[in-house]
Design an enzyme around this catalytic site. Structure first.
Site, PDB file in Angstrom:
ATOM      1  CE  LYS A   1      39.479  36.173  40.604  1.00  0.00           C
ATOM      2  NZ  LYS A   1      40.308  35.270  39.822  1.00  0.00           N
TER       3      LYS A   1
ATOM      4  CE  LYS B   1      35.906  29.647  35.099  1.00  0.00           C
ATOM      5  NZ  LYS B   1      37.349  29.566  34.922  1.00  0.00           N
TER       6      LYS B   1
ATOM      7  CE  LYS C   1      33.607  38.542  36.509  1.00  0.00           C
ATOM      8  NZ  LYS C   1      35.050  38.450  36.353  1.00  0.00           N
TER       9      LYS C   1
HETATM   10  P1  AMP Z   1      38.317  32.946  33.685  1.00  0.00           P
HETATM   11  O1  AMP Z   1      37.252  31.977  33.894  1.00  0.00           O
HETATM   12  O2  AMP Z   1      38.352  33.993  34.735  1.00  0.00           O
HETATM   13  O3  AMP Z   1      39.646  32.319  33.414  1.00  0.00           O
HETATM   14  O4  AMP Z   1      37.911  33.726  32.359  1.00  0.00           O
HETATM   15  C1  AMP Z   1      38.098  33.188  31.067  1.00  0.00           C
HETATM   16  C2  AMP Z   1      37.658  34.188  30.026  1.00  0.00           C
HETATM   17  O5  AMP Z   1      36.240  34.407  30.121  1.00  0.00           O
HETATM   18  C3  AMP Z   1      38.306  35.567  30.179  1.00  0.00           C
HETATM   19  O6  AMP Z   1      38.624  36.070  28.897  1.00  0.00           O
HETATM   20  C4  AMP Z   1      37.233  36.399  30.821  1.00  0.00           C
HETATM   21  O7  AMP Z   1      37.348  37.761  30.495  1.00  0.00           O
HETATM   22  C5  AMP Z   1      35.961  35.792  30.221  1.00  0.00           C
HETATM   23  N1  AMP Z   1      34.812  35.964  31.113  1.00  0.00           N
HETATM   24  C6  AMP Z   1      34.659  35.477  32.369  1.00  0.00           C
HETATM   25  N2  AMP Z   1      33.460  35.840  32.892  1.00  0.00           N
HETATM   26  C7  AMP Z   1      32.831  36.559  31.930  1.00  0.00           C
HETATM   27  C8  AMP Z   1      31.549  37.215  31.848  1.00  0.00           C
HETATM   28  N3  AMP Z   1      30.675  37.167  32.859  1.00  0.00           N
HETATM   29  N4  AMP Z   1      31.249  37.871  30.703  1.00  0.00           N
HETATM   30  C9  AMP Z   1      32.119  37.905  29.674  1.00  0.00           C
HETATM   31  N5  AMP Z   1      33.333  37.325  29.675  1.00  0.00           N
HETATM   32  C10 AMP Z   1      33.694  36.647  30.797  1.00  0.00           C
END
Ligand code: AMP
Ligand code: TRP
Length: 333
Positions: A114, A201, A198
Site C-alpha cells: 500500500k 476496491k 487480487k
Molecule cells: P477490506 O475491504 O480490505 O476491509 O477487506 C474486507 C475483507 O474482505 C477481509 O477479510 C479481506 O481479507 C477480504 N477480501 C478483500 N479482498 C479479497 C479478495 N480479493 N479475495 C478474498 N477476500 C478478500
C-alpha cells in the site's frame, strides 16, 4: 462451546465479490450458528489510514452496514458497529503499540504494497494499522477471526502481540490468542482482468471486479469481458495449473454454488469459455442481484442504518469497557 467471532471490513466503498466470497459469506454462516457470539465491525479508523473524503466516508460506512444486513447478518443476533464509536479501540491500540516491535511491523507485506515506492509519504497510521487490528480483536476476547487470505499475516501479528503482552505482564491467558478462520479454497478472489492480481476496491478499472451494487447488465458485461486464455476449458484440476484466469472464474463459480473446484471443473471440462461464462453470469446474477437490491432498499432509510450502528456501539462498549479497565490495571495506570 460457541465461538466468539470478530471481524472487520473497511468502509472504503466498492465492496466486491472478493469481499463477499472471502469474508462476508462466512460472516453470515457464522451468524447463523445459534451458539456463536459474533461482532462485525465497520473499521472506519482503519479507513482513514489513507486519505478519505469525509462525505464519501459517511456514505460508505452506511453502505457497509447495508451490505452486512443485505447479505444476511442479523443485527439482532450479531453486533454490528463502527469502530470509531468505541474509544477503547484507539486507546488499546496505543498500549499495544508499546508492546509490538518495529521489526515485526517491518515485515508486513500489506504495508509495503500500500505504501508503494514512497514509504516516507505513507501515514504513520498505515504503518501501525495491524496494531489497531490487534486491539479490535483482543478487546473482545475473540476466539475466531474470519478473514480473506490477505489478512493472514496481520492475524499472526495479533497473536504475537497477545502473547508478548501476556508474557511481559505475567498475565497468562489474559489476552486471548485468536484463531484465524480462512477458507481453504477461494480465500483469494482475483481480478477479472488479471488472474495474478487480487480483486480490489482500489483497482482503477471497474471491469476488474463485480461490485455488490452492480446491476444485471453490468455483471453480464463484466463476465463477458473477463480475461481467459485461448484453450478450451480445463479437463481436470491438473489441467488448471498455470491457467490463473480459468482457475479464478471456476473458483468463483464453485464458491457461489457451494461446490468444489474439482466438480465445477469437471462440469465444464472441454467446453468453450463462452458457454461457461453464460452460466457463470447467470449464477452471479442469481446470487448477487437480491443482495444488491436489498442494499439499495436499505440505503433509502439512513435512520434505520444509523440505529443499527448506535445499538451496536452500545453493546460493543459494554464488552470493551470491561476489558480496557483490566488492561489499564495490568499496565499500571
Ligand atoms: P477490506 O475491504 O480490505 O476491509 O477487506 C474486507 C475483507 O474482505 C477481509 O477479510 C479481506 O481479507 C477480504 N477480501 C478483500 N479482498 C479479497 C479478495 N480479493 N479475495 C478474498 N477476500 C478478500
Ligand atoms: N484489516 C482488515 C482488512 O482490511 C479489516 C479489519 C480491521 C479486521 N480490524 C479487523 C479484520 C479485525 C478482522 C479482525 O480486511
Amino acid at each position: 462451546m460457541g465461538k466468539k467471532i470478530f471481524s472487520g471490513v473497511q468502509p472504503t466503498g466498492n465492496l466486491h465479490l472478493g469481499n463477499y466470497l472471502g469474508a462476508i459469506k462466512n460472516f453470515v454462516e457464522l451468524n447463523n450458528v445459534p451458539t456463536n457470539e459474533c461482532i462485525f465491525c465497520v473499521v472506519d479508523l482503519h479507513a482513514i489510514t489513507v486519505k478519505q473524503d469525509p462525505k464519501e466516508l459517511k456514505k460508505n460506512i452506511r453502505e457497509t452496514v447495508a451490505t452486512f444486513v443485505a447479505s444476511g447478518i442479523d443485527p439482532k443476533k450479531s453486533i454490528i458497529f463502527n469502530q470509531s464509536g468505541v474509544a477503547a479501540h484507539s486507546e488499546v491500540a496505543w498500549i499495544l503499540s508499546c508492546v509490538a516491535r518495529m521489526g515485526w511491523l517491518n515485515r508486513m507485506t500489506q504495508f509495503k504494497e500500500k505504501a508503494g515506492k514512497d514509504k516516507e509519504k505513507a501515514s504513520i497510521g498505515l504503518y501501525s494499522y495491524p496494531v489497531l487490528m490487534a486491539a479490535d480483536i483482543l478487546l473482545y476476547d475473540a476466539t475466531h477471526v474470519p478473514v480473506g487470505d490477505d489478512q493472514k499475516q496481520h492475524l499472526e501479528l495479533c497473536r504475537d502481540i497477545a502473547q508478548k503482552f501476556n508474557n511481559d505482564f505475567g498475565v497468562e491467558d489474559f489476552l486471548k490468542v485468536p484463531e484465524p478462520l480462512i477458507q481453504k479454497e477461494f480465500s483469494r478472489i482475483m481480478s477479472l482482468k488479471d488472474g495474478s492480481k487480487k480483486m480490489s476496491k482500489s483497482e482503477i478499472s471497474d471491469l476488474s471486479r463485480i461490485n455488490l451494487t452492480d446491476n444485471e447488465d453490468q455483471i453480464i458485461n463484466k463476465i463477458k469481458k473477463a480475461k481467459t486464455d485461448p484453450l478450451p476449458m480445463p479437463k481436470n484440476i491438473k489441467d488448471l495449473e498455470g491457467r490463473l484466469e480459468a482457475q479464478n472464474l471456476l473458483g468463483i463459480f464453485a464458491s457461489l454454488n457451494n461446490s468444489t473446484l474439482e466438480s465445477s471443473t469437471e462440469k465444464f471440462a472441454g467446453k468453450n469459455f463462452s458457454e461457461f461464462k453464460h452460466e457463470l453470469s447467470e449464477l452471479i446474477v442469481n446470487k448477487i442481484i437480491p443482495i444488491s437490491e436489498e442494499i439499495k432498499k436499505l440505503l433509502n432509510d439512513y435512520s434505520h442504518l444509523d440505529s443499527i450502528l448506535l445499538d451496536g456501539v452500545e453493546k460493543a462498549s459494554k464488552i470493551a469497557s470491561k476489558k480496557i479497565k483490566n488492561i489499564k490495571e495490568i499496565v499500571g495506570f
